[in-house]
Design a protein around this motif. Structure first.
Motif, mmCIF file in Angstrom:
data_model
loop_
_atom_site.group_PDB
_atom_site.id
_atom_site.type_symbol
_atom_site.label_atom_id
_atom_site.label_comp_id
_atom_site.label_asym_id
_atom_site.label_seq_id
_atom_site.Cartn_x
_atom_site.Cartn_y
_atom_site.Cartn_z
ATOM 1 N N MET A 17 63.577 -7.944 99.615
ATOM 2 C CA MET A 17 63.999 -8.450 100.903
ATOM 3 C C MET A 17 64.452 -7.314 101.800
ATOM 4 N N SER A 18 65.148 -6.350 101.240
ATOM 5 C CA SER A 18 65.605 -5.241 102.069
ATOM 6 C C SER A 18 64.427 -4.398 102.552
ATOM 7 N N ILE A 19 63.365 -4.328 101.781
ATOM 8 C CA ILE A 19 62.182 -3.575 102.205
ATOM 9 C C ILE A 19 61.521 -4.268 103.390
ATOM 10 N N VAL A 20 61.415 -5.586 103.363
ATOM 11 C CA VAL A 20 60.837 -6.323 104.492
ATOM 12 C C VAL A 20 61.727 -6.154 105.720
ATOM 13 N N ASP A 21 63.031 -6.306 105.539
ATOM 14 C CA ASP A 21 63.961 -6.136 106.667
ATOM 15 C C ASP A 21 63.908 -4.721 107.235
ATOM 16 N N GLY A 22 63.808 -3.731 106.362
ATOM 17 C CA GLY A 22 63.867 -2.345 106.782
ATOM 18 C C GLY A 22 62.574 -1.780 107.334
ATOM 19 N N ASN A 23 61.489 -2.553 107.247
ATOM 20 C CA ASN A 23 60.188 -2.075 107.711
ATOM 21 C C ASN A 23 59.512 -3.106 108.600
ATOM 22 N N PRO A 24 60.127 -3.432 109.722
ATOM 23 C CA PRO A 24 59.592 -4.506 110.555
ATOM 24 C C PRO A 24 58.241 -4.196 111.207
ATOM 25 N N ASN A 25 57.832 -2.932 111.226
ATOM 26 C CA ASN A 25 56.560 -2.572 111.844
ATOM 27 C C ASN A 25 55.407 -2.466 110.849
ATOM 28 N N VAL A 26 55.680 -2.738 109.588
ATOM 29 C CA VAL A 26 54.655 -2.644 108.552
ATOM 30 C C VAL A 26 54.063 -4.031 108.309
ATOM 31 N N ASP A 27 52.733 -4.121 108.295
ATOM 32 C CA ASP A 27 52.072 -5.388 107.950
ATOM 33 C C ASP A 27 52.503 -5.791 106.549
ATOM 34 N N GLU A 82 61.710 -26.605 93.794
ATOM 35 C CA GLU A 82 62.103 -26.428 95.204
ATOM 36 C C GLU A 82 63.454 -25.729 95.346
ATOM 37 N N ASN A 83 64.401 -26.063 94.487
ATOM 38 C CA ASN A 83 65.739 -25.476 94.584
ATOM 39 C C ASN A 83 65.748 -23.972 94.327
ATOM 40 N N ASN A 84 64.717 -23.459 93.662
ATOM 41 C CA ASN A 84 64.649 -22.037 93.356
ATOM 42 C C ASN A 84 63.912 -21.224 94.410
ATOM 43 N N LEU A 85 63.390 -21.869 95.454
ATOM 44 C CA LEU A 85 62.797 -21.135 96.577
ATOM 45 C C LEU A 85 63.942 -20.730 97.503
ATOM 46 N N LEU A 86 64.439 -19.541 97.299
ATOM 47 C CA LEU A 86 65.634 -19.075 97.982
ATOM 48 C C LEU A 86 65.325 -18.486 99.359
ATOM 49 N N TYR A 87 66.334 -18.349 100.157
ATOM 50 C CA TYR A 87 66.306 -17.677 101.459
ATOM 51 C C TYR A 87 65.339 -18.288 102.478
ATOM 52 N N PRO A 88 65.331 -19.606 102.645
ATOM 53 C CA PRO A 88 64.409 -20.196 103.621
ATOM 54 C C PRO A 88 64.656 -19.698 105.045
ATOM 55 N N ASP A 89 65.912 -19.441 105.411
ATOM 56 C CA ASP A 89 66.212 -18.950 106.761
ATOM 57 C C ASP A 89 65.621 -17.562 106.987
ATOM 58 N N LYS A 90 65.693 -16.720 105.974
ATOM 59 C CA LYS A 90 65.152 -15.371 106.078
ATOM 60 C C LYS A 90 63.635 -15.425 106.242
ATOM 61 N N PHE A 91 62.958 -16.269 105.476
ATOM 62 C CA PHE A 91 61.507 -16.400 105.605
ATOM 63 C C PHE A 91 61.133 -16.954 106.977
ATOM 64 N N HIS A 92 61.910 -17.891 107.477
ATOM 65 C CA HIS A 92 61.651 -18.429 108.813
ATOM 66 C C HIS A 92 61.785 -17.322 109.862
ATOM 67 N N GLN A 93 62.800 -16.503 109.739
ATOM 68 C CA GLN A 93 63.011 -15.388 110.674
ATOM 69 C C GLN A 93 61.819 -14.423 110.617
ATOM 70 N N TRP A 94 61.381 -14.054 109.431
ATOM 71 C CA TRP A 94 60.264 -13.120 109.285
ATOM 72 C C TRP A 94 58.968 -13.703 109.844
ATOM 73 N N GLN A 95 58.787 -15.011 109.725
ATOM 74 C CA GLN A 95 57.549 -15.651 110.192
ATOM 75 C C GLN A 95 57.355 -15.488 111.696
ATOM 76 N N THR A 96 58.405 -15.176 112.426
ATOM 77 C CA THR A 96 58.262 -14.983 113.869
ATOM 78 C C THR A 96 57.599 -13.649 114.198
ATOM 79 N N ARG A 97 57.483 -12.767 113.222
ATOM 80 C CA ARG A 97 56.826 -11.472 113.435
ATOM 81 C C ARG A 97 55.313 -11.647 113.345
ATOM 82 N N ASN A 98 54.583 -10.955 114.188
ATOM 83 C CA ASN A 98 53.119 -11.032 114.185
ATOM 84 C C ASN A 98 52.500 -10.393 112.954
#
Length: 99
Positions: A1-11, A21-37
């Motif tokens: 997760m820190s690698i994705v956060d720290g490299n916003p310009n990398v595909d 379902e309960n083990n799919l963690l960090y839905p808010d973080k994935f939603h935030q990342w999905q806004t990136r092209n």
């Protein structure tokens, strides 16, 4: 997760699976990342098949870096499968962990 956060310009493409379902963690973080092209994610209950992963690998595999995190058996499987798909072992990084 820190690698994705720290490299916003990398595909980035993330494959994330869990046993329920309960083990799919960090839905808010994935939603935030999905806004990136340049970010895609595939999240599901149950394992991904080799074909599901192969379909989404880039054509130019020379610049691909794969990060794997999970149990030893899973890591061994994906290292072998990715090598068969044309990813060099030097492009695959594995971090073993389990719950």
């Amino acid at each position: 997760m820190s690698i994705v956060d720290g490299n916003p310009n990398v595909d980035t493409t993330v494959f994330y699976n869990a046993s329920n379902e309960n083990n799919l963690l960090y839905p808010d973080k994935f939603h935030q990342w999905q806004t990136r092209n340049n970010f895609k994610s595939y999240r599901q209950i149950g394992r991904f098949s080799d074909n599901e992963i192969a379909e989404h690998l880039p054509v130019d595999k020379d610049k691909t870096v794969v990060l794997i995190g999970g149990p030893d058996k899973m890591g061994s499987h994906w290292i072998k499968a990715l090598k068969q798909m044309g990813i060099e072992r030097s492009q695959i990084y594995y971090e073993k962990f389990s719950w």
